[in-house]
Design an enzyme around this catalytic site. Structure first.
Site, PDB file in Angstrom:
ATOM      1  N   ASP A 130     -26.462 -22.580  19.535  1.00 55.05           N
ATOM      2  CA  ASP A 130     -25.790 -23.729  20.131  1.00 55.05           C
ATOM      3  C   ASP A 130     -24.292 -23.749  19.929  1.00 55.05           C
ATOM      4  O   ASP A 130     -23.642 -24.735  20.243  1.00 55.05           O
ATOM      5  CB  ASP A 130     -26.394 -25.036  19.596  1.00 55.05           C
ATOM      6  CG  ASP A 130     -26.442 -25.078  18.082  1.00 55.05           C
ATOM      7  OD1 ASP A 130     -25.602 -24.410  17.445  1.00 55.05           O
ATOM      8  OD2 ASP A 130     -27.320 -25.762  17.536  1.00 55.05           O
TER       9      ASP A 130
ATOM     10  N   CYS B 273     -13.338 -25.229  11.566  1.00 50.23           N
ATOM     11  CA  CYS B 273     -14.231 -25.472  12.711  1.00 50.23           C
ATOM     12  C   CYS B 273     -13.501 -26.055  13.910  1.00 50.23           C
ATOM     13  O   CYS B 273     -13.582 -25.538  15.021  1.00 50.23           O
ATOM     14  CB  CYS B 273     -15.346 -26.422  12.309  1.00 50.23           C
ATOM     15  SG  CYS B 273     -16.343 -25.824  10.952  1.00 50.23           S
TER      16      CYS B 273
ATOM     17  N   ASP C  19      -2.793 -12.669  51.420  1.00 52.12           N
ATOM     18  CA  ASP C  19      -3.064 -11.865  52.601  1.00 52.12           C
ATOM     19  C   ASP C  19      -3.036 -12.819  53.793  1.00 52.12           C
ATOM     20  O   ASP C  19      -3.194 -14.025  53.632  1.00 52.12           O
ATOM     21  CB  ASP C  19      -4.433 -11.200  52.466  1.00 52.12           C
ATOM     22  CG  ASP C  19      -4.848 -10.481  53.731  1.00 52.12           C
ATOM     23  OD1 ASP C  19      -4.040  -9.691  54.249  1.00 52.12           O
ATOM     24  OD2 ASP C  19      -5.973 -10.719  54.204  1.00 52.12           O
TER      25      ASP C  19
END
Length: 758
Positions: free
Chosen positions: A15, A403, A445
């Site tokens: 997770d 963390c 383009d």
């Protein structure tokens, strides 16, 4: 190693990014294992096994880490059957996602594992958050701590102290077990290790009350983090849920049978009723309807479709019944490929993320050293009492976990990628997402990108003695079998006039210049005026006509029979309705726009002038590469093309963006794709990138700022253990919630100059 030894597992319980690093690191240590790939969003483990190694060994190692490995060798990796079956949530969808991340290596790997949090148990899959094991731990700790405080008003401290101690010990059992598992996996500096050390130290020095609050806040922060971060998967879940639960397959006798979309095969015929979702990629064989393609492309206006038109899975038939012939199996339809691309994209780490990981690899060990110095130095140098030094040193331990810092980038990137995918903006990874926002120039383009890509013949100018129908028939013969847009326009005009097209032989293409073939023994070519000049052909009065047509923004093709000009064919490809607006929005964002085209200078200038951008014309493929190189000297360049003829230029640019209705090209080519087939989508990509990068900066500031503040207040004795834990879990929750704001990102109707985005 043969392909037969390549195996795949679905890993339940992963997770966050640290899970990826932990599984990768542990599996790579097994003998006979190589080429380990772990994809967090797909919850997939892939590896190669040498002779003698067994799958059972791999599964046992995964189980030892606290996850469940389900063999998926028989399922094509990335297929909906493996990941996201329509109509149901995935068994492995969990309530925690720091962010998707690829398997790091070296110091980054240590950083990832080191910031490993408590992970959702596989058995929690599908449960509401308040019924998970993590939630039950929070309720138990809350009851113990609340009871201890309530009893402290009536009982002496010696009787209530054991209750606080019991709360600490209850939390240390699961946290300690995970800390030991992480240490054995080669990551001793995890948050569990730091928290357990601080809790044990606090209990020893008699600070059990604060220690109990610390473990409660830690568990609560973990739970809140999971609830918030779980929403990061919503984008992919929403994509998976675009597929209907059932499809109506037509039998040979005209009756229908209800089947799952996964069982549809190429060539099957399905019935799509008004209001139904299209269950497959296919081609309409019968019926007309306005299709709402917004769930897939982000285009809000329904598009009229009829026989011969392609349809994509997940679109909705609004007002008519359709019979659709399946052209792709479920594992390869547009929805499945988008899901697979987004999953793979979230595994790609941006440069900023890689830097943060390297920084975090040294953060925690350095903080451990600082904590030890805080405990030892003040009593010896400044005369502090040892209790105070130990207490403050333990608080520093809690602040040490990186963390929030480590997840600050991937959490934002994952949310940005998901937000884009839900609006038809597909980006292949954090590196591309980061680079798009830094673009100084966007090179377009022309054909099929700034223009509709559907040119039509506007003028036929035959030479003296040549009839119009003869000129067109000769050109159509040469162009037969060509997929070029101009060739299709010439063939369509010949068909509309019901001309008898002669047979051509020995067809050959001269890249960027002409197409030639033999008709009745005569070499006939269809090419640019430049090609005719290079061959030394005198166009005579046709030269003036060619110049006039080019000044009108038309593309001119010269038809030659040997060295004799047969005449001119003028074609025009109209600019997209939103092309001028798209260029204007880029200019408002401070991004320069340039059109690169192989068309002649007059036609290029006419179209560029109407759209408000610069132009480089008469470019061969090699010339486009040189122009991209020159632009890159001035800064980052985004090249936008159709993904086929512009493949070299797309690859040479800092970021290649595929435009267009061809979802094959959009999903397989370049670094990003605009599925809604609108030029304004390019400016939306830039705005989304800048919004994501701004979110990253905010997250890093929150993560580092809170730690610095609490470190100073802890050293000064202003704050203690229970507030120190907020420097980690609190910051983690804040950066996760901040990142989730990106899921609600919407492109602005108009972009003001200098604005980053919403």
């Amino acid at each position: 190693m043969g392909s037969a030894n390549r195996l795949h597992w679905r890993v339940e319980g992963m997770d966050c990014a640290s899970c990826v690093a932990k599984v990768t690191k542990a599996i790579e240590r097994l003998p006979g294992v190589s080429d380990v790939e772990v994809n967090l969003m797909a919850e997939r483990l892939s590896l190669s096994l040498a002779d003698g190694a067994t799958a059972a060994t791999v599964e046992q190692q995964v189980a030892a880490l606290g996850y469940t490995a389900i063999p998926q060798s028989a399922v094509h990796p990335g297929s909906p059957a493996e990941k996201h079956e329509p109509g149901r949530a995935c068994a492995g969808d969990h309530d925690h996602d720091h962010a998707a991340d690829g398997p790091p290596s070296g110091p980054a790997a240590s950083a990832h594992v080191g910031h490993g949090h408590d992970h959702d148990a596989p058995e929690d899959s599908g449960r509401p958050w308040w019924r998970t094991d993590k939630a039950r731990l929070v309720w138990l700790l809350a009851v113990l701590v609340a009871s201890a405080y309530a009893l402290s008003f009536a009982l002496p401290e010696r009787l209530t102290y054991p209750l606080f101690l019991a709360a600490t010990l209850v939390a240390l059992v699961p946290f300690g077990r995970r800390a030991i598992a992480l240490a054995r996996a080669g990551s001793p500096f995890s948050i569990e290790t730091l928290m357990c050390t601080a809790a044990i130290g606090g209990a020893i020095i008699g600070a059990a009350e604060e220690t109990a609050i610390v473990v409660l806040l830690f568990a609560l922060g973990e739970l809140l983090e999971n609830v918030a971060a779980g929403r990061a998967r919503d984008g992919i879940r929403a994509l998976a849920e675009l597929m209907p639960r059932a499809a109506l397959r037509l039998r040979d006798d005209g009756t229908t049978e209800q089947v799952k979309p996964e069982v549809l095969r190429v060539g099957d015929l399905v019935l799509v009723r008004p209001g139904d979702r299209v269950p497959c990629d296919g081609v309409i064989e019968e019926g007309h309807s306005a299709l709402d393609e917004s769930p897939v492309t982000g285009e809000s206006v329904p598009v009229a479709r009829g026989p011969g038109d392609a349809v994509v899975a997940g679109s909705i038939s609004t007002d008519g019944a359709l019979r659709v012939r399946v052209t792709r199996a479920a594992a390869d339809n547009t929805i499945a490929r988008i899901i697979r691309m987004v999953e793979d994209a979230t595994a790609s780490r941006a440069p900023t993320q890689r830097f943060i990981e390297r920084f975090a690899a040294w953060w925690t060990p350095g903080a451990m050293v600082v904590s030890a110095l805080v405990i030892v130095v003040p009593p010896l140098v400044f005369g502090w009492d040892w209790w105070t030094s130990v207490y403050r040193g333990l608080a520093v331990l809690l602040i040490a976990c990186p963390c929030a810092l480590v997840i600050s980038v991937p959490a934002a990137m994952a949310s940005g990628l998901s937000a884009g995918a839900r609006r038809g903006l597909l980006i292949k990874g954090g590196a591309a997402l980061e680079a798009i926002g830094a673009a100084r120039t966007v090179a377009f383009d022309k054909t099929g990108t700034l223009t509709e890509g559907r040119p039509r013949v506007t003028d036929l100018v035959p030479a003296g003695g040549v009839a119009e129908h003869g000129l067109l028939a000769q050109a159509a013969a040469v162009e037969q079998g060509s997929a070029h847009p101009l060739a299709k326009a010439i063939l369509a005009e010949a068909a509309a006039r019901s001309l008898a097209v002669p047979v051509a032989e020995a067809q050959v293409a001269i890249p960027g210049k002409a197409v030639a073939a033999s008709i009745g023994g005569i070499r006939v070519s269809v090419g640019s005026p430049r090609h005719a000049e290079e061959r030394g052909v005198d166009l005579g009065s046709l030269a003036e006509a060619a110049a006039r047509l080019e000044d009108e923004g038309k593309t001119v093709a010269v038809v030659l029979a040997g060295r004799r000009p047969l005449g001119l064919i003028a074609l025009r490809d109209e600019p997209r309705a939103d092309a001028a607006d798209g260029v204007a929005r880029l200019a408002a964002l401070g991004v320069r726009s340039v059109m690169l085209t192989g068309d002649n200078a007059r036609t290029g200038a006419a179209i560029a002038s109407s759209l408000g951008l610069e132009v480089k014309a008469q470019l061969l493929p090699d010339d486009k590469l040189r122009e991209i190189g020159a632009l890159r000297v001035q800064g980052s360049v985004v090249m936008v093309g159709d993904g086929i003829n512009d493949a070299p230029a797309l690859a040479a640019a800092s970021v290649g963006v595929a435009m267009g209705g061809g979802t094959d090209v959009a999903l397989e080519t370049a670094d990003a794709a605009v599925l809604k087939d609108r030029v304004t989508g390019v400016s939306e990509l830039v705005a989304l990138s800048r919004a994501t990068l701004a979110n990253v900066k905010q997250n890093v500031a929150i993560a580092i700022g809170l730690k610095v503040v609490f470190l100073i207040t802890t050293m000064l004795g202003i704050t203690g253990l229970w507030l120190a834990i907020l420097a980690d879990t609190g910051a983690t929750v804040l950066v996760t919630l901040n990142a989730l704001r990106l899921l609600a990102w919407q492109p602005a109707a108009r972009v003001d100059a200098g604005a980053d985005c919403k």
